[in-house]
Design a protein around this motif. Sequence first.
Motif, PDB file in Angstrom:
ATOM      1  N   LEU A  24     -74.274 -12.357  21.187  1.00  0.00           N
ATOM      2  CA  LEU A  24     -73.740 -12.266  19.826  1.00  0.00           C
ATOM      3  C   LEU A  24     -72.904 -11.003  19.639  1.00  0.00           C
ATOM      4  O   LEU A  24     -71.840 -11.038  19.008  1.00  0.00           O
ATOM      5  N   ALA A  25     -73.362  -9.879  20.196  1.00  0.00           N
ATOM      6  CA  ALA A  25     -72.601  -8.628  20.088  1.00  0.00           C
ATOM      7  C   ALA A  25     -71.256  -8.751  20.817  1.00  0.00           C
ATOM      8  O   ALA A  25     -70.214  -8.326  20.293  1.00  0.00           O
ATOM      9  N   VAL A  26     -71.263  -9.354  21.997  1.00  0.00           N
ATOM     10  CA  VAL A  26     -70.017  -9.562  22.740  1.00  0.00           C
ATOM     11  C   VAL A  26     -69.097 -10.482  21.939  1.00  0.00           C
ATOM     12  O   VAL A  26     -67.897 -10.216  21.791  1.00  0.00           O
ATOM     13  N   ALA A  27     -69.659 -11.570  21.402  1.00  0.00           N
ATOM     14  CA  ALA A  27     -68.854 -12.531  20.642  1.00  0.00           C
ATOM     15  C   ALA A  27     -68.260 -11.879  19.394  1.00  0.00           C
ATOM     16  O   ALA A  27     -67.098 -12.147  19.050  1.00  0.00           O
ATOM     17  N   GLU A  28     -69.029 -11.035  18.717  1.00  0.00           N
ATOM     18  CA  GLU A  28     -68.501 -10.335  17.534  1.00  0.00           C
ATOM     19  C   GLU A  28     -67.304  -9.468  17.919  1.00  0.00           C
ATOM     20  O   GLU A  28     -66.290  -9.465  17.222  1.00  0.00           O
ATOM     21  N   GLN A  29     -67.418  -8.742  19.023  1.00  0.00           N
ATOM     22  CA  GLN A  29     -66.324  -7.879  19.478  1.00  0.00           C
ATOM     23  C   GLN A  29     -65.096  -8.705  19.865  1.00  0.00           C
ATOM     24  O   GLN A  29     -63.973  -8.332  19.547  1.00  0.00           O
ATOM     25  N   LEU A  30     -65.311  -9.811  20.568  1.00  0.00           N
ATOM     26  CA  LEU A  30     -64.190 -10.640  21.002  1.00  0.00           C
ATOM     27  C   LEU A  30     -63.518 -11.338  19.819  1.00  0.00           C
ATOM     28  O   LEU A  30     -62.295 -11.499  19.807  1.00  0.00           O
ATOM     29  N   ALA A  31     -64.302 -11.744  18.836  1.00  0.00           N
ATOM     30  CA  ALA A  31     -63.771 -12.507  17.704  1.00  0.00           C
ATOM     31  C   ALA A  31     -63.090 -11.626  16.657  1.00  0.00           C
ATOM     32  O   ALA A  31     -62.187 -12.083  15.960  1.00  0.00           O
ATOM     33  N   ALA A  32     -63.506 -10.383  16.552  1.00  0.00           N
ATOM     34  CA  ALA A  32     -63.024  -9.502  15.484  1.00  0.00           C
ATOM     35  C   ALA A  32     -61.505  -9.410  15.381  1.00  0.00           C
ATOM     36  O   ALA A  32     -60.962  -9.508  14.273  1.00  0.00           O
ATOM     37  N   PRO A  33     -60.758  -9.227  16.472  1.00  0.00           N
ATOM     38  CA  PRO A  33     -59.303  -9.112  16.334  1.00  0.00           C
ATOM     39  C   PRO A  33     -58.626 -10.355  15.742  1.00  0.00           C
ATOM     40  O   PRO A  33     -57.542 -10.251  15.171  1.00  0.00           O
ATOM     41  N   SER A  34     -59.280 -11.499  15.841  1.00  0.00           N
ATOM     42  CA  SER A  34     -58.700 -12.726  15.280  1.00  0.00           C
ATOM     43  C   SER A  34     -59.118 -12.936  13.827  1.00  0.00           C
ATOM     44  O   SER A  34     -58.721 -13.920  13.202  1.00  0.00           O
ATOM     45  N   GLY A  35     -59.946 -12.027  13.298  1.00  0.00           N
ATOM     46  CA  GLY A  35     -60.419 -12.151  11.925  1.00  0.00           C
ATOM     47  C   GLY A  35     -61.618 -13.068  11.777  1.00  0.00           C
ATOM     48  O   GLY A  35     -62.013 -13.402  10.660  1.00  0.00           O
ATOM     49  N   LEU A  36     -62.225 -13.459  12.886  1.00  0.00           N
ATOM     50  CA  LEU A  36     -63.405 -14.323  12.849  1.00  0.00           C
ATOM     51  C   LEU A  36     -64.659 -13.511  13.120  1.00  0.00           C
ATOM     52  O   LEU A  36     -64.597 -12.401  13.625  1.00  0.00           O
ATOM     53  N   THR A  37     -65.790 -14.103  12.780  1.00  0.00           N
ATOM     54  CA  THR A  37     -67.085 -13.585  13.209  1.00  0.00           C
ATOM     55  C   THR A  37     -67.546 -14.470  14.362  1.00  0.00           C
ATOM     56  O   THR A  37     -66.981 -15.540  14.610  1.00  0.00           O
ATOM     57  N   ALA A  38     -68.593 -14.042  15.038  1.00  0.00           N
ATOM     58  CA  ALA A  38     -69.141 -14.850  16.130  1.00  0.00           C
ATOM     59  C   ALA A  38     -69.561 -16.229  15.618  1.00  0.00           C
ATOM     60  O   ALA A  38     -69.293 -17.249  16.252  1.00  0.00           O
ATOM     61  N   ALA A  39     -70.200 -16.261  14.457  1.00  0.00           N
ATOM     62  CA  ALA A  39     -70.677 -17.531  13.904  1.00  0.00           C
ATOM     63  C   ALA A  39     -69.516 -18.462  13.555  1.00  0.00           C
ATOM     64  O   ALA A  39     -69.568 -19.673  13.817  1.00  0.00           O
ATOM     65  N   ARG A  40     -68.464 -17.916  12.994  1.00  0.00           N
ATOM     66  CA  ARG A  40     -67.307 -18.751  12.639  1.00  0.00           C
ATOM     67  C   ARG A  40     -66.595 -19.235  13.895  1.00  0.00           C
ATOM     68  O   ARG A  40     -66.138 -20.373  13.955  1.00  0.00           O
ATOM     69  N   TRP A  41     -66.511 -18.371  14.907  1.00  0.00           N
ATOM     70  CA  TRP A  41     -65.911 -18.766  16.183  1.00  0.00           C
ATOM     71  C   TRP A  41     -66.721 -19.897  16.801  1.00  0.00           C
ATOM     72  O   TRP A  41     -66.173 -20.889  17.273  1.00  0.00           O
ATOM     73  N   GLN A  42     -68.040 -19.765  16.768  1.00  0.00           N
ATOM     74  CA  GLN A  42     -68.927 -20.773  17.340  1.00  0.00           C
ATOM     75  C   GLN A  42     -68.751 -22.116  16.623  1.00  0.00           C
ATOM     76  O   GLN A  42     -68.629 -23.159  17.275  1.00  0.00           O
ATOM     77  N   ALA A  43     -68.703 -22.095  15.306  1.00  0.00           N
ATOM     78  CA  ALA A  43     -68.546 -23.352  14.550  1.00  0.00           C
ATOM     79  C   ALA A  43     -67.168 -23.962  14.779  1.00  0.00           C
ATOM     80  O   ALA A  43     -67.049 -25.179  14.968  1.00  0.00           O
TER      81      ALA A  43
END
Length: 156
Positions: A24-43
């Motif tokens: 989740l921490a990795v996903a949050e970092q990867l998603a942040a530049p696109s304006g997404l959260t990990a949860a939104r990226w996952q959905a």
Amino acid sequence: MSSAEQELLSNAAITSFRLNGQFLAVAEQLAAPSGLTAARWQALGAVLSAPATVSEIARTMGITRQSVQRIADLLVDQELAEYQPNPAHQRAKLLSSTDAGRDAVARIGPGHAAYARLLAENLGEERLRDAVELMGVLSRALDELGLPDQASAQNR
């Protein structure tokens, strides 16, 4: 006194909780530049190739329908996803990604690829593949067993 099997189950659970937090921490970092959260990226990722109901997404992700519903509504509000009629079920609409949602996920791609490469180099691609396979085996075994029933668990 705990049995060896109990200790293995506890260690598997603790390790999976830690892994979940790390992913989740990795996903949050990867998603942040696109304006997404990990949860939104996952959905969004769950509906990139084909629309799905909130319940289907929840089952796939292993989380509650209510959690996915909140995220889906936010994605629709941000115009990253949209609800479509579901011919199979009048009330359970299908969630699908919009072009803006696909673009947001695509912006994650380069960072995702770079991190995946680092992980494969660090662990070794074969070991990483084996780890993923074993996590799948463990997940399927837990699915097969279902949730423990207190009475039958005490008699085992």
